[in-house]
Scaffold this motif. Structure first.
Motif: not given
Length: 289
Positions: A50-51, A78-91, A122-131
């Motif tokens: 999709h991305f 497509a792979k990088k911007f849609s992957r789950l972002h890190s859980l910690d501040d450093e990540g 974003w406008a289409c509500d696709l999940p993104l790695n926000r950081p």
């Protein structure tokens, strides 16, 4: 998204086959590795596709020219911007830095297309790695593309004026992404400011056009620069105009000061016309909406 985004729903569905895709948002609200693991490999590949389609098949690029990004590059984004972002501040800081690095290594045309694709996702509500995307979007907000005979606004505003920009508003973008664009230091500076605060916005043109803008500054000198020096340097001889108003902390979505412009993003400025004053002229007057 409000009604302005709904107006572009058909185009959004056409670009992403949204009606047939799984609702990835429901899988990733907690941003946890366990939640992400529940998404099947098939669904992850489908989302990457999709991305990638957004990147490769937008009907028109903001510059009106064909893309020059390779298929390998598109697959990488497509792979990088849609992957789950890190859980910690450093990540998260690493993700943000990586997003910025991807943006900075592109040329003007590639940057415009990447920003257009990220905002459309974003406008289409696709999940993104926000950081990661906020790292790219911060540079897109702070820097200006060269279009035609000069530099015009930011990459984000250029995309807003391009085909597809009708699916979202700058106010929606700033309200949602503004806090993510800030660095931790800028967030601390914002929280340390004394309110109510007088802010200014400078430019050329009609009151209504300038007053609706989301970008303001606490510096009269910076507003004066954008009303006089900056437009003149690009041959815009329109009537200079500087507006001012008083705001509270809750009016501000973000404080950005990387360019030392003391910029405050105010998404609801378009509803605050009656509190604005025209300044910088021989006769200051109360502006009416």
């Amino acid at each position: 998204m409000n009604s302005s985004a709904n107006a572009g729903a058909d185009a959004c569905a056409k670009a992403t086959t949204k009606s047939s895709r799984p609702n990835f948002i429901s899988y990733i609200p907690q941003n946890s590795a366990q939640a992400f693991a529940r998404i099947s490999q098939t669904h992850r590949v489908e989302y990457d596709n999709h991305f990638s389609r957004l990147l490769m098949h937008r009907p028109d690029t903001p510059t009106g020219e064909s893309l020059i990004m390779s298929s390998e590059f598109l697959a990488e984004q497509a792979k990088k911007f849609s992957r789950l972002h890190s859980l910690d501040d450093e990540g998260c800081a690493r993700d943000r830095k990586e997003g910025a690095a991807i943006f900075l290594r592109l040329n003007d045309r590639e940057r415009l297309e990447l920003v257009a694709s990220m905002i459309e996702a974003w406008a289409c509500d696709l999940p993104l790695n926000r950081p990661m995307i906020s790292g790219a979007l911060r540079h897109a907000w702070d820097s200006e593309p060269y279009i035609g005979v000069g530099r015009r606004g930011s990459y984000v505003s250029a995309v807003a004026r391009s085909p597809g920009g009708e699916e979202w508003t700058m106010q929606e973008f700033v309200e949602d992404w503004g806090p993510d664009l800030m660095t931790p230091d800028e967030n601390d500076q914002l929280n340390a400011m004394e309110f109510p605060l007088t802010v200014y916005r400078g430019g050329v043109g009609k009151f209504e056009e300038l007053a609706d803008g989301v970008s303001w500054t606490s510096s009269f000198e910076i507003a004066s620069f954008y009303a006089n020096t900056w437009p003149e340097s690009w041959g815009n001889m329109g009537q200079p105009l500087i507006l001012s108003m008083t705001i509270e902390l809750e009016d501000v979505a973000a404080f950005l000061n990387d360019r030392k412009e003391e910029e405050l993003l105010i998404p609801e400025a378009r509803f605050m016309h009656k509190s604005m004053r025209i300044v910088g002229h021989e006769q200051a007057s109360v502006a009416t909406a």
